[in-house]
Design a protein around this motif. Sequence first.
Motif, PDB file in Angstrom:
ATOM      1  N   PRO A  18      11.060 -25.246 -11.181  1.00 28.20           N
ATOM      2  CA  PRO A  18      11.817 -26.050 -12.136  1.00 28.20           C
ATOM      3  C   PRO A  18      13.027 -25.287 -12.680  1.00 28.20           C
ATOM      4  CG  PRO A  18       9.761 -25.306 -13.099  1.00 28.20           C
ATOM      5  CD  PRO A  18       9.744 -24.910 -11.656  1.00 28.20           C
ATOM      6  N   VAL A  19      14.078 -26.013 -13.014  1.00 34.61           N
ATOM      7  CA  VAL A  19      15.289 -25.437 -13.589  1.00 34.61           C
ATOM      8  C   VAL A  19      15.262 -25.734 -15.085  1.00 34.61           C
ATOM      9  CG1 VAL A  19      17.809 -25.534 -13.607  1.00 34.61           C
ATOM     10  CG2 VAL A  19      16.555 -25.788 -11.451  1.00 34.61           C
ATOM     11  N   LYS A  20      15.287 -24.687 -15.907  1.00 42.40           N
ATOM     12  CA  LYS A  20      15.245 -24.865 -17.358  1.00 42.40           C
ATOM     13  C   LYS A  20      16.584 -25.387 -17.861  1.00 42.40           C
ATOM     14  CE  LYS A  20      11.846 -21.294 -18.164  1.00 42.40           C
ATOM     15  NZ  LYS A  20      11.541 -20.017 -18.820  1.00 42.40           N
ATOM     16  N   LEU A  21      16.522 -26.387 -18.711  1.00 43.67           N
ATOM     17  CA  LEU A  21      17.732 -26.982 -19.264  1.00 43.67           C
ATOM     18  C   LEU A  21      18.055 -26.468 -20.660  1.00 43.67           C
ATOM     19  CD1 LEU A  21      17.354 -30.696 -18.163  1.00 43.67           C
ATOM     20  CD2 LEU A  21      18.633 -28.873 -17.077  1.00 43.67           C
ATOM     21  N   LEU A  22      17.275 -25.526 -21.152  1.00 42.64           N
ATOM     22  CA  LEU A  22      17.453 -25.038 -22.516  1.00 42.64           C
ATOM     23  C   LEU A  22      18.879 -24.610 -22.835  1.00 42.64           C
ATOM     24  CD1 LEU A  22      16.109 -24.580 -25.199  1.00 42.64           C
ATOM     25  CD2 LEU A  22      15.454 -22.319 -24.426  1.00 42.64           C
ATOM     26  N   PRO A  23      19.605 -23.913 -21.973  1.00 43.02           N
ATOM     27  CA  PRO A  23      20.974 -23.558 -22.348  1.00 43.02           C
ATOM     28  C   PRO A  23      21.887 -24.772 -22.527  1.00 43.02           C
ATOM     29  CG  PRO A  23      20.250 -22.207 -20.503  1.00 43.02           C
ATOM     30  CD  PRO A  23      19.218 -23.282 -20.707  1.00 43.02           C
ATOM     31  N   LEU A  24      21.529 -25.905 -21.969  1.00 40.08           N
ATOM     32  CA  LEU A  24      22.374 -27.093 -22.043  1.00 40.08           C
ATOM     33  C   LEU A  24      22.030 -27.988 -23.230  1.00 40.08           C
ATOM     34  CD1 LEU A  24      22.408 -27.946 -18.242  1.00 40.08           C
ATOM     35  CD2 LEU A  24      23.971 -26.485 -19.520  1.00 40.08           C
ATOM     36  N   VAL A  25      20.927 -27.690 -23.915  1.00 39.68           N
ATOM     37  CA  VAL A  25      20.517 -28.389 -25.126  1.00 39.68           C
ATOM     38  C   VAL A  25      20.214 -27.326 -26.161  1.00 39.68           C
ATOM     39  CG1 VAL A  25      18.828 -29.951 -26.166  1.00 39.68           C
ATOM     40  CG2 VAL A  25      19.490 -30.255 -23.773  1.00 39.68           C
ATOM     41  N   LYS A  26      20.915 -27.338 -27.287  1.00 38.52           N
ATOM     42  CA  LYS A  26      20.746 -26.284 -28.290  1.00 38.52           C
ATOM     43  C   LYS A  26      20.491 -26.880 -29.664  1.00 38.52           C
ATOM     44  CE  LYS A  26      23.740 -22.951 -26.043  1.00 38.52           C
ATOM     45  NZ  LYS A  26      23.024 -21.711 -25.987  1.00 38.52           N
ATOM     46  N   MET A  27      19.460 -26.394 -30.334  1.00 36.50           N
ATOM     47  CA  MET A  27      19.207 -26.729 -31.725  1.00 36.50           C
ATOM     48  C   MET A  27      19.698 -25.537 -32.518  1.00 36.50           C
ATOM     49  SD  MET A  27      18.139 -28.831 -33.981  1.00 36.50           S
ATOM     50  CE  MET A  27      17.049 -30.038 -33.281  1.00 36.50           C
ATOM     51  N   PRO A  60      30.766 -33.443 -34.850  1.00 43.07           N
ATOM     52  CA  PRO A  60      30.127 -33.983 -33.647  1.00 43.07           C
ATOM     53  C   PRO A  60      30.362 -33.174 -32.385  1.00 43.07           C
ATOM     54  CG  PRO A  60      32.048 -35.272 -34.208  1.00 43.07           C
ATOM     55  CD  PRO A  60      31.858 -34.275 -35.317  1.00 43.07           C
ATOM     56  N   GLU A  61      31.303 -32.241 -32.397  1.00 42.39           N
ATOM     57  CA  GLU A  61      31.497 -31.413 -31.209  1.00 42.39           C
ATOM     58  C   GLU A  61      31.889 -29.995 -31.608  1.00 42.39           C
ATOM     59  OE1 GLU A  61      35.899 -31.814 -29.501  1.00 42.39           O
ATOM     60  OE2 GLU A  61      34.806 -33.716 -29.471  1.00 42.39           O
ATOM     61  N   ILE A  62      31.470 -29.058 -30.776  1.00 42.64           N
ATOM     62  CA  ILE A  62      31.862 -27.662 -30.941  1.00 42.64           C
ATOM     63  C   ILE A  62      32.245 -27.112 -29.573  1.00 42.64           C
ATOM     64  CG2 ILE A  62      30.454 -27.240 -32.998  1.00 42.64           C
ATOM     65  CD1 ILE A  62      28.440 -25.805 -31.186  1.00 42.64           C
ATOM     66  N   ILE A  63      33.091 -26.106 -29.570  1.00 45.05           N
ATOM     67  CA  ILE A  63      33.446 -25.386 -28.353  1.00 45.05           C
ATOM     68  C   ILE A  63      32.843 -24.000 -28.491  1.00 45.05           C
ATOM     69  CG2 ILE A  63      35.316 -24.531 -26.897  1.00 45.05           C
ATOM     70  CD1 ILE A  63      35.245 -27.590 -27.072  1.00 45.05           C
ATOM     71  N   THR A  64      32.110 -23.576 -27.490  1.00 41.23           N
ATOM     72  CA  THR A  64      31.435 -22.287 -27.545  1.00 41.23           C
ATOM     73  C   THR A  64      31.535 -21.590 -26.194  1.00 41.23           C
ATOM     74  OG1 THR A  64      29.349 -21.193 -28.100  1.00 41.23           O
ATOM     75  CG2 THR A  64      29.186 -23.270 -26.935  1.00 41.23           C
ATOM     76  N   GLY A  65      31.398 -20.285 -26.198  1.00 39.42           N
ATOM     77  CA  GLY A  65      31.284 -19.533 -24.962  1.00 39.42           C
ATOM     78  C   GLY A  65      29.808 -19.415 -24.642  1.00 39.42           C
ATOM     79  N   GLY A  66      29.478 -18.624 -23.688  1.00 37.39           N
ATOM     80  CA  GLY A  66      28.054 -18.416 -23.437  1.00 37.39           C
ATOM     81  C   GLY A  66      27.731 -18.208 -21.985  1.00 37.39           C
ATOM     82  N   ASP A  67      27.230 -17.017 -21.683  1.00 33.50           N
ATOM     83  CA  ASP A  67      26.796 -16.733 -20.321  1.00 33.50           C
ATOM     84  C   ASP A  67      25.567 -17.557 -19.949  1.00 33.50           C
ATOM     85  OD1 ASP A  67      28.856 -14.946 -19.885  1.00 33.50           O
ATOM     86  OD2 ASP A  67      27.682 -13.211 -20.520  1.00 33.50           O
ATOM     87  N   ASP A  68      24.747 -17.931 -20.957  1.00 35.05           N
ATOM     88  CA  ASP A  68      23.557 -18.726 -20.650  1.00 35.05           C
ATOM     89  C   ASP A  68      23.936 -20.107 -20.129  1.00 35.05           C
ATOM     90  OD1 ASP A  68      24.566 -19.444 -23.163  1.00 35.05           O
ATOM     91  OD2 ASP A  68      22.590 -19.843 -24.013  1.00 35.05           O
ATOM     92  N   ILE A  69      24.965 -20.705 -20.690  1.00 33.40           N
ATOM     93  CA  ILE A  69      25.429 -22.011 -20.199  1.00 33.40           C
ATOM     94  C   ILE A  69      26.035 -21.857 -18.808  1.00 33.40           C
ATOM     95  CG2 ILE A  69      27.051 -23.913 -20.565  1.00 33.40           C
ATOM     96  CD1 ILE A  69      26.724 -23.449 -23.574  1.00 33.40           C
ATOM     97  N   LYS A  70      26.840 -20.834 -18.630  1.00 30.42           N
ATOM     98  CA  LYS A  70      27.466 -20.596 -17.324  1.00 30.42           C
ATOM     99  C   LYS A  70      26.411 -20.406 -16.241  1.00 30.42           C
ATOM    100  CE  LYS A  70      30.854 -17.648 -15.061  1.00 30.42           C
ATOM    101  NZ  LYS A  70      31.763 -16.507 -15.208  1.00 30.42           N
ATOM    102  N   SER A  71      25.380 -19.635 -16.530  1.00 29.73           N
ATOM    103  CA  SER A  71      24.303 -19.401 -15.562  1.00 29.73           C
ATOM    104  C   SER A  71      23.558 -20.699 -15.235  1.00 29.73           C
ATOM    105  CB  SER A  71      23.310 -18.374 -16.104  1.00 29.73           C
ATOM    106  OG  SER A  71      23.935 -17.133 -16.248  1.00 29.73           O
ATOM    107  N   ALA A  72      23.312 -21.510 -16.260  1.00 25.93           N
ATOM    108  CA  ALA A  72      22.606 -22.774 -16.024  1.00 25.93           C
ATOM    109  C   ALA A  72      23.437 -23.702 -15.148  1.00 25.93           C
ATOM    110  CB  ALA A  72      22.285 -23.447 -17.353  1.00 25.93           C
ATOM    111  N   LEU A  73      24.734 -23.737 -15.352  1.00 30.96           N
ATOM    112  CA  LEU A  73      25.589 -24.619 -14.557  1.00 30.96           C
ATOM    113  C   LEU A  73      25.708 -24.155 -13.110  1.00 30.96           C
ATOM    114  CD1 LEU A  73      28.447 -25.398 -17.089  1.00 30.96           C
ATOM    115  CD2 LEU A  73      26.531 -26.863 -16.419  1.00 30.96           C
ATOM    116  N   GLU A  74      25.586 -22.869 -12.860  1.00 27.01           N
ATOM    117  CA  GLU A  74      25.659 -22.333 -11.493  1.00 27.01           C
ATOM    118  C   GLU A  74      24.567 -22.929 -10.605  1.00 27.01           C
ATOM    119  OE1 GLU A  74      27.828 -20.233  -9.904  1.00 27.01           O
ATOM    120  OE2 GLU A  74      29.092 -20.379 -11.687  1.00 27.01           O
ATOM    121  N   ILE A  75      23.422 -23.217 -11.189  1.00 30.05           N
ATOM    122  CA  ILE A  75      22.292 -23.767 -10.442  1.00 30.05           C
ATOM    123  C   ILE A  75      22.627 -25.147  -9.880  1.00 30.05           C
ATOM    124  CG2 ILE A  75      19.913 -24.608 -10.674  1.00 30.05           C
ATOM    125  CD1 ILE A  75      19.549 -22.343 -12.762  1.00 30.05           C
ATOM    126  N   PHE A  76      23.469 -25.902 -10.591  1.00 38.20           N
ATOM    127  CA  PHE A  76      23.785 -27.267 -10.195  1.00 38.20           C
ATOM    128  C   PHE A  76      24.925 -27.370  -9.196  1.00 38.20           C
ATOM    129  CE2 PHE A  76      21.676 -27.725 -14.285  1.00 38.20           C
ATOM    130  CZ  PHE A  76      20.713 -28.665 -13.957  1.00 38.20           C
TER     131      PHE A  76
END
Length: 80
Positions: A18-27, A60-76
């Motif tokens: 399974p591919v974890k989606l946690l970096p793409l959904v943040k609380m 309603p929106e924020i712009i952020t950096g993050g290697d965790d998001i970048k890594s998650a997107l690489e899988i797709f």
Amino acid sequence: MSKVCVEIAVFLPLTTAPVKLLPLVKMMPSPKHEENTCYFYNRVDPKGFRLISYHYDKEPEIITGGDDIKSALEIFKVTE
């Protein structure tokens, strides 16, 4: 008090695990208002990654950096 950890994952056709989606959904707290809200990945922005919230109208929106998001997107990424 015990903590509950919930992970969201999907199975992709070309993966065996399974591919974890946690970096793409943040609380997290809103940067300006410090109230917890849930942000979802929306798109890549020239300044970073755009995350949006559907239930927090003050920010309603924020712009952020993050290697965790970048890594998650690489899988797709799909190669031909």
